[in-house]
Structures are given as C-alpha cells and as structure tokens.
Motif scaffolding. Structure first.
Motif, PDB file in Angstrom:
ATOM      1  N   UNK A 184       0.838  -1.196   0.000  1.00 35.72           N
ATOM      2  CA  UNK A 184       0.000   0.000   0.000  1.00 35.72           C
ATOM      3  C   UNK A 184       0.876   1.251   0.000  1.00 35.72           C
ATOM      4  N   UNK A 185       0.478   2.255  -0.787  1.00 37.88           N
ATOM      5  CA  UNK A 185       1.222   3.508  -0.851  1.00 37.88           C
ATOM      6  C   UNK A 185       1.092   4.322   0.427  1.00 37.88           C
ATOM      7  N   UNK A 186       1.950   5.325   0.597  1.00 44.19           N
ATOM      8  CA  UNK A 186       1.970   6.086   1.855  1.00 44.19           C
ATOM      9  C   UNK A 186       0.641   6.764   2.191  1.00 44.19           C
ATOM     10  N   UNK A 187      -0.005   7.398   1.206  1.00 42.90           N
ATOM     11  CA  UNK A 187      -1.257   8.111   1.488  1.00 42.90           C
ATOM     12  C   UNK A 187      -2.346   7.135   1.912  1.00 42.90           C
ATOM     13  N   UNK A 188      -2.481   6.019   1.188  1.00 40.56           N
ATOM     14  CA  UNK A 188      -3.500   5.032   1.535  1.00 40.56           C
ATOM     15  C   UNK A 188      -3.183   4.356   2.868  1.00 40.56           C
ATOM     16  N   UNK A 189      -1.898   4.166   3.152  1.00 42.47           N
ATOM     17  CA  UNK A 189      -1.503   3.601   4.446  1.00 42.47           C
ATOM     18  C   UNK A 189      -1.955   4.507   5.580  1.00 42.47           C
ATOM     19  N   UNK A 190      -1.714   5.812   5.434  1.00 39.50           N
ATOM     20  CA  UNK A 190      -2.132   6.753   6.474  1.00 39.50           C
ATOM     21  C   UNK A 190      -3.654   6.753   6.632  1.00 39.50           C
ATOM     22  N   UNK A 191      -4.381   6.677   5.498  1.00 38.49           N
ATOM     23  CA  UNK A 191      -5.844   6.687   5.568  1.00 38.49           C
ATOM     24  C   UNK A 191      -6.375   5.429   6.245  1.00 38.49           C
ATOM     25  N   UNK A 192      -5.789   4.279   5.910  1.00 41.33           N
ATOM     26  CA  UNK A 192      -6.246   3.022   6.495  1.00 41.33           C
ATOM     27  C   UNK A 192      -5.970   2.987   7.998  1.00 41.33           C
ATOM     28  N   UNK A 193      -4.794   3.416   8.403  1.00 42.68           N
ATOM     29  CA  UNK A 193      -4.473   3.438   9.829  1.00 42.68           C
ATOM     30  C   UNK A 193      -5.329   4.462  10.574  1.00 42.68           C
TER      31      UNK A 193
END
Length: 279
Positions: free
Chosen positions: A55-64
């Motif tokens: 997962x890319x950084x932006x999507x990682x931040x959104x998921x967390x």
C-alpha cells in the motif's frame, strides 16, 4: 523464621498472580472511533489493483487513521527548494530523511538529520546527504516535523503460516535487532496481553525510567498495540503492518513511518487461526 515466612508469602503472592493471569486473559477493548466499514471499503478498492499489494503512503495513512492511528506526514523533497517549502509548511524544527531502502530508518548511517532549526541548517543537511550518498533521485529525501523526544520502538503484525496473525513489539535500533529482543502475542490481543507484551522484552527498563531517565507513556503504547491488533483481526486482507519508528514520549507517542501489505484472504473452512496458504 521471619525471613522464611516473608519469602514464602512473596512466592504465594506470585503464584496467585500467575493463576489469576492464566485464568483471566483480559478483554479485547472496543474503540468508538474505529471505522471498520470505511477501512473495509478502502481495502476492497486497493485489492482491485492486484494481489500482494504494498500500500502507498497516502492510503496507508488513511487506512491506519480509520483505526485511530495517526502517522506523521512526510513531504517529498526532491530538491533543496522543495525541502525548504516543505519545512515552511510543516514548521521548524524538522527532520530530513533519506527513504531509499538501504538508508531507511538508519540514523546510524547518516541518512537521517534531526532538529534542523531553520532553512540554513536544512539546506546544509541536504547538501551533506547528497554529497555522502548520491543524487536526490536515488535518496528519495523527505521532510518531517520533529517528534517529541522519547524511546524509538517498532510495532509489527504479520501472518505466520503456522500460528496465524502475530503482533510483535521491540525497541528500534541495531542492538535490539542483533539480540533478537522482540516479544510476540497472537491476535486478537487483550488489554492484559498488550501490557505483558510491552514488559516482555529484555530492554523494557528503558521504557520505565532506567537509571533515572524519564518514564514514557506506556499506556499510549499499549493502546497503539491494541488498535493494530484490531485492524489485523478485523480485516484478514491485512497480512503485514509495520510501524517504525514509533517514538514513545513522556506524554503520547508519534508514529513516524508505516507500511502495510494486503492480499486476498485465503478461503477457510475451519475455526482455527487464520493463515496464509502455503504453496
């Protein structure tokens, strides 16, 4: 006789505590701010892009963030001017970090420069990084606001083919890695298990005021562990999570970097621990 009686009483107390912990594993807490449905929707959309997805950084931040876990943003700095603009947007002091795989999280190699107080220091650090390690396109530098001082830790969750989902914790740094000083618990983790996990590593005294140092916010750390456990337990598609480093300060903590890997959940016809298929 009195000394023997005190020793016997102490052993009895220890035994009673062991029995209590063995029979009362604790509870998996609920958190009102967890958006399980939103996370599921995001995961489904990401998995449409292909199996074994990093997962890319932006999507990682959104998921967390859907699980109440905030990752401090890092702004790309492909040029010194871009670094200066990023620092101005974030506010000084800042850190400048090379995110190339061989330098990632390796402050000991010089790929991380901390406490840069102004643009002059930032540009000097940028020039030093590129002189030492090569052009910026290879280093992939980023700028990040400084976190409060504390103890650097690592939180991981992975799917073990034999055991199922496992949550791991340890201190960041080469010493802990070389010693293998990491503790593990099966997911879902209870409140009691999260507390035990933090205290199970040999370097745990560093969290609790070793040699007069300031104790850090272990309740915040335990809550982070519980939230990661919930994420992995709620969504079988999440096959790997790494939060590194997590800087645990006297009050609160800061997640400075995070990676997540997804995969379609394996078909299952049992009620045992979930595992990845072995090919």
């Amino acid at each position: 006789a009195a000394e023997r009686a005190v020793r016997a009483l102490a052993e009895a107390v220890k035994y009673a505590q062991w029995r209590r912990e063995a029979t009362e594993p604790g509870k998996v807490p609920e958190y009102d701010d967890i958006d399980e449905r939103g996370a599921a929707k995001l995961i489904a959309g990401l998995l449409e892009r292909g199996e074994g997805l990093a997962v890319g950084p932006e999507d990682t931040r959104e998921l967390l963030a859907a699980y109440g876990i905030r990752v401090r943003p890092a702004l790309p700095a492909p040029t010194p001017d871009a670094a200066a603009e990023a620092a101005h947007a974030l506010g000084y002091p800042v850190a400048l970090k090379a995110t190339a795989p061989h330098l990632r999280h390796r402050a000991d190699l010089g790929g991380v420069r901390l406490d840069l107080a102004d643009e002059e220091q930032l540009r000097r650090a940028y020039a030093e990084l590129t002189e030492l390690f090569g052009p910026a396109e290879q280093l992939r530098p980023v700028v990040q606001a400084m976190a409060a001082r504390g103890v650097d830790t690592v939180v991981r969750a992975v799917i073990d083919p034999a055991a199922g989902a496992v949550l791991s914790f340890g201190l960041a740094g080469a010493a802990s890695q070389l010693l293998g000083d990491t503790a593990h618990r099966l997911v879902p983790v209870t409140e009691r298990e999260a507390s035990s996990l933090v205290r199970s590593i040999r370097t745990a005294p560093l969290l609790f005021g070793w040699r007069g140092s300031t104790p850090v916010d272990t309740p915040a750390l335990e809550e982070l562990l519980l939230r990661v456990s919930r994420l992995v337990d709620d969504h079988p598609e999440v096959v790997a999570v790494t939060l590194e480093p997590v800087v645990v300060a006297q009050h609160g903590l800061t997640v400075l970097d995070a990676t997540i890997r997804l995969a379609p959940p394996p078909a299952r016809d049992d009620l045992g621990p979930r595992t990845l298929p072995v090919y």
